[in-house]
Design a protein around this motif. Structure first.
Motif, PDB file in Angstrom:
ATOM      1  N   ALA A   1      22.836 -15.520 -59.177  1.00  0.00           N
ATOM      2  CA  ALA A   1      22.072 -16.641 -58.799  1.00  0.00           C
ATOM      3  C   ALA A   1      21.471 -17.424 -59.640  1.00  0.00           C
ATOM      4  N   PRO A   2      21.000 -17.226 -60.868  1.00  0.00           N
ATOM      5  CA  PRO A   2      20.630 -18.051 -61.880  1.00  0.00           C
ATOM      6  C   PRO A   2      21.838 -18.969 -62.371  1.00  0.00           C
TER       7      PRO A   2
ATOM      8  N   ILE B   1      28.144  -0.957 -55.774  1.00  0.00           N
ATOM      9  CA  ILE B   1      27.302  -0.242 -55.010  1.00  0.00           C
ATOM     10  C   ILE B   1      26.015  -0.754 -54.893  1.00  0.00           C
ATOM     11  N   VAL B   2      25.387  -1.412 -55.869  1.00  0.00           N
ATOM     12  CA  VAL B   2      24.220  -1.947 -55.895  1.00  0.00           C
ATOM     13  C   VAL B   2      24.648  -3.624 -56.265  1.00  0.00           C
ATOM     14  N   PRO B   3      25.165  -4.579 -55.355  1.00  0.00           N
ATOM     15  CA  PRO B   3      25.541  -5.804 -55.669  1.00  0.00           C
ATOM     16  C   PRO B   3      24.336  -6.619 -55.711  1.00  0.00           C
ATOM     17  N   ASN B   4      23.208  -6.548 -55.075  1.00  0.00           N
ATOM     18  CA  ASN B   4      22.135  -7.323 -54.867  1.00  0.00           C
ATOM     19  C   ASN B   4      21.485  -7.455 -56.475  1.00  0.00           C
ATOM     20  N   VAL B   5      21.546  -6.384 -57.205  1.00  0.00           N
ATOM     21  CA  VAL B   5      20.974  -6.442 -58.537  1.00  0.00           C
ATOM     22  C   VAL B   5      21.723  -7.686 -59.123  1.00  0.00           C
ATOM     23  N   VAL B   6      23.100  -7.492 -59.592  1.00  0.00           N
ATOM     24  CA  VAL B   6      23.861  -8.582 -60.367  1.00  0.00           C
ATOM     25  C   VAL B   6      23.566  -9.696 -59.572  1.00  0.00           C
ATOM     26  N   ALA B   7      23.641  -9.910 -58.155  1.00  0.00           N
ATOM     27  CA  ALA B   7      23.351 -10.919 -57.558  1.00  0.00           C
ATOM     28  C   ALA B   7      22.149 -11.920 -57.968  1.00  0.00           C
ATOM     29  N   ALA B   8      21.081 -11.008 -57.959  1.00  0.00           N
ATOM     30  CA  ALA B   8      19.596 -11.495 -58.255  1.00  0.00           C
ATOM     31  C   ALA B   8      19.442 -11.892 -59.646  1.00  0.00           C
TER      32      ALA B   8
END
Length: 774
Positions: free
Chosen positions: A477-478, A466-473
């Motif tokens: 990404a790191p 639901i909030v994929p950008n949280v885990v992505a960032a």
């Protein structure tokens, strides 16, 4: 300091696990879970710095002469693994406490101690920067996995599976170590950071091919790739907490971790990536076939884990930045849903005592929360929106479509992922929501400790979707930055429009639903088709293992038959043969002109020694033979004394006296008179061998006596004894310092022999009377 604290937290908890469980009982596991939780929090605090591109390095000298330092590295990729190890490890610790709640506290404490030690080894492996240190932790995971798989040591199947896992992963570990040594020889360093910075030198090395092959063997055995994939499903004999942790979320991904690390180093080697794509694809197909044939709940999940590992290996081999994002995303996704499903399988088996999937059913009534967690986890495994598994599957197809490979990997991925959807449906619906075929006795219900893990991971799968950008960032990404060394746009989202990836996902889900609906006829049909199972199962391992045991048994019968005469004859004959070959190959004459005047005293002592040796061969009494042998030993001591070595002479006198006394005491317990145990022909053969050996010894001794001695070693020891060892007695210094290990071995032999003699002497009964025979 961070690395030391994190490792010590888990290691310290492992050390105190047994007394803690004995004292606190069922509250022991929650208390121990605080250690990995604290390590997780400490690591998570470093996330902002790591996300900004910082790499934390720490090093301390350990074996500087060999280039081995206690060096550790924390970047985005190692942080991701460390968080998975500690985060899921916390849930596993809580789950294990509840799983073993009805077992004796010692049993629970022993398991928790092993699982926490394993956690320490995993952390050391993913955080190590020195390759030798990494290997030490790597092998520790194999050893601890052996102990965890064979935890129920009373079961023959558990012992067999544990040994198989150890042999396969341990053998691969030896290959990996050989590759690491070649890297050290080539670059003069074992630091991964330096190896990465000097990758071009390594690629240009003539040792490149063996290095890559050895590293691949280490990674393929650890991550259960074809042809080594058979050990992982068999390792499901381990208790469920171990299966959820070792064989889904952590240990089996170490091979993937290693390949991803070295993918940067070998980026300039085209066949490295190609090998990964081929092996990964083949592993996916074989594991999918075996998953459709499997009968056990955990066995089906294990085969799907092998297929998932094949997907990861294949993704690492693809040549695109999207493949790196897909690899990291799928690592997280798989850890969440597979650990949750193993927890759910453990709850079902724990509650009913039934492990066969087809015999389970209707458990949602008695295990409602477990059924809910299994349903959520299976949705993520199937790749349904809005779960993170859906996003990972789209990236998987995107990586394949954007690579330079043909459509073959895409076709393989469609087939395999369809099977994974079918497996997800079967493991969540059949045991929990379908009608029972037989009456099941519910032995255990749901407890908070059994539910925290599966619910947290299952709900986490949908939350991350639901909030994929949280885990992505924060994580993806790191980790991608650490693997590519360049910033990559990671746009994790549920909707990318109507794309080829979405179409492929829809096709996979449709085919997977059909597989789930027709699971029984497909399963029955494939159970009758054993071609792939025979080809890729553990058949060849069993043949090799049984053949090795048969060879060992046969060689023992031939070489260790209990005949001391034969042992001595083989040793003496081999020595003579080696000396003869050496003389023939050298092609040089041997000098026999003695240096210096003839010394009558030495000749007289040697004559006495010869007389003692001859008397030994003629003696019919064991005591007489022992005394004759003692004459030879004492004569040797006199030779030392006459040549200016009183300390050696004193040692020889002491040893001979002790030997004669001890053996005489032992002989009081055995018959003192003996008849000949050898036939006339055997004695003649023995005499010929002895005479031949004597000739070669005489030739060697005479030639050495006639050859001027090389004084280099004498000069070295004379000069170095006081300066380096602070000893004025050169002989003592040689024995105690320069030949310390050799001397230790000799002392150990004498000590063991003395203990054996003491054991014989302390036996009851009166000594036998002295008798002699003709």
């Amino acid at each position: 300091m961070l690395f030391v604290v994190v490792l010590l937290l888990c290691a310290g908890a492992a050390i105190v696990a047994r007394p803690v469980c004995r004292i606190l009982g069922r509250w022991g596991a929650p208390v121990l879970a605080g250690a990995p939780l604290a390590a997780f929090v400490l690591l998570l605090r470093e996330q902002p710095a790591i996300a900004g591109g910082e790499v934390l390095l720490a090093s301390a000298a350990w074996v500087p002469t060999l280039g081995v330092d206690l060096a550790f590295r924390l970047d985005g990729f190692s942080l991701l693994f460390a968080l998975l190890v500690t985060g899921i490890g916390t849930l596993v610790t809580l789950y294990a406490g509840a799983y073993f709640a009805e077992k004796p506290p010692a049993t629970a404490g022993r398991f928790l101690s092993l699982i926490l030690l394993f956690m320490t080894a995993m952390l050391g492996t993913v955080l190590a920067d020195n390759l030798v240190v990494m290997f030490l932790f790597w092998e520790a995971t194999s050893l601890l996995s052996f102990m965890l798989v064979g935890f129920d040591s009373e079961k023959a199947e558990a012992r067999k599976a544990a040994l198989q896992a150890l042999i396969v992963t341990g053998g691969g570990g030896l290959a990996l170590f050989a590759g690491i040594l070649l890297i050290g020889i080539t670059l003069g360093t074992f630091s991964y950071t330096e190896v990465l910075g000097r990758a071009d030198e390594l690629v240009a090395s003539p040792w490149l091919t063996p290095i890559i092959v050895l590293i691949l063997l280490g990674a393929f055995t650890k991550s259960a790739q074809v042809p080594f994939q058979f050990w992982l499903p068999n390792a499901m004999q381990a208790p469920t907490p171990a299966s959820a942790y070792l064989h889904s979320a952590t240990m089996v991904k170490l091979g993937v971790f290693l390949l991803a690390r070295f993918d940067q180093v070998f980026a300039g080697v085209p066949w490295f990536g190609g090998t990964l794509v081929v092996v990964g694809s083949l592993t996916m197909l074989v594991a999918s076939f075996e998953a459709l044939r499997a009968t056990g709940f955990k066995a089906v999940l294990a085969q799907s884990t092998v297929a998932s590992l094949g997907i990861l290996v294949m993704l690492i081999g693809l040549d695109s930045e999207v493949a790196v994002v897909a690899t990291v995303g799928f690592l997280i996704t798989h850890a969440f849903y597979k650990a949750a499903l193993f927890f759910c399988a453990g709850n079902a088996i724990h509650a009913t005592g039934e492990a066969h999937l087809s015999r389970l059913g209707g458990l949602a009534r008695v295990l409602p929360f477990t059924a809910f967690a299994a349903l959520l986890a299976s949705f993520s495994m199937a790749g349904l929106p809005p779960f993170i598994g859906f996003i990972s599957k789209e990236y998987l197809f995107d990586a394949q479509l954007s690579s330079t490979w043909s459509v073959a990997p895409v076709l393989v991925a469609v087939i395999v992922n369809s099977v994974m959807v079918g497996v997800a449906g079967v493991v969540s619906i059949r045991p929990f929501f379908m009608a029972r075929r037989r009456t099941l006795t519910i032995r255990h219900g749901e407890t908070p400790g059994l539910l925290i893990g599966p619910l947290a991971l299952a709900i986490g799968g949908i939350a991350l979707g639901i909030v994929p950008n949280v885990v992505a960032a924060t994580l993806i990404a790191p980790a991608v930055l650490a693997l590519t060394d360049t910033p990559v746009d990671v746009s994790f989202s549920l909707w990318h429009g109507v794309t080829p990836m979405l179409v492929l996902s829809g096709l996979v889900i449709t085919m997977g639903i059909l597989i789930a609906v027709f699971w029984t006829p497909i399963h029955v049909t494939l159970r009758r088709r054993r071609i792939l199972h025979r080809l890729f199962g553990d058949r060849f391992y069993e043949r090799a293992f049984n053949g090795t045991l048969a060879l060992a048994s046969r060689s023992t019968q031939v070489l260790q038959n209990g005949d001391q005469h034969r042992y001595t004859a083989v040793v003496v004959t081999s020595t003579v043969a080696i000396l003869a070959v050496g003389l023939l190959v050298s092609g040089t004459g041997l000098p026999f002109v003695a240096q210096g005047p003839l010394r009558v005293s030495v000749v007289a002592v040697l004559a006495i020694a010869v007389a003692g040796a001859v008397a030994t061969t003629l003696a019919r009494s064991l005591v007489g033979a022992l005394v004759s042998v003692g004459i030879v030993g004492f004569a040797s001591a006199f030779v030392f004394l006459l040549n200016g070595a009183p300390d050696l002479a004193l040692t020889q006198f002491s040893v001979e006296t002790l030997l004669v006394v001890i053996l005489t005491a032992v002989l009081l317990r055995v018959p003192l008179a003996r008849a000949h145990s050898r036939t006339l022909s055997e004695r003649r053969r023995d005499a010929f061998i002895a005479a031949l050996f004597a000739v070669f010894v005489f030739v060697g001794a005479a030639s050495m006596s006639a050859t001027p001695p090389n004084m280099e070693l004498s000069a070295f020891f004379g000069a170095a004894s006081y300066l380096e060892a602070y000893g004025r007695n050169v002989v003592n210094v040689i024995l105690v310092d320069f030949r310390a290990i050799d001397t230790l071995g000799e002392v150990a032999v004498v000590a063991f022999a003395t203990l054996a003699a003491w054991a014989l002497l302390r036996r009851g009964g009166a000594p036998r009377p002295l008798k002699t025979k003709g």
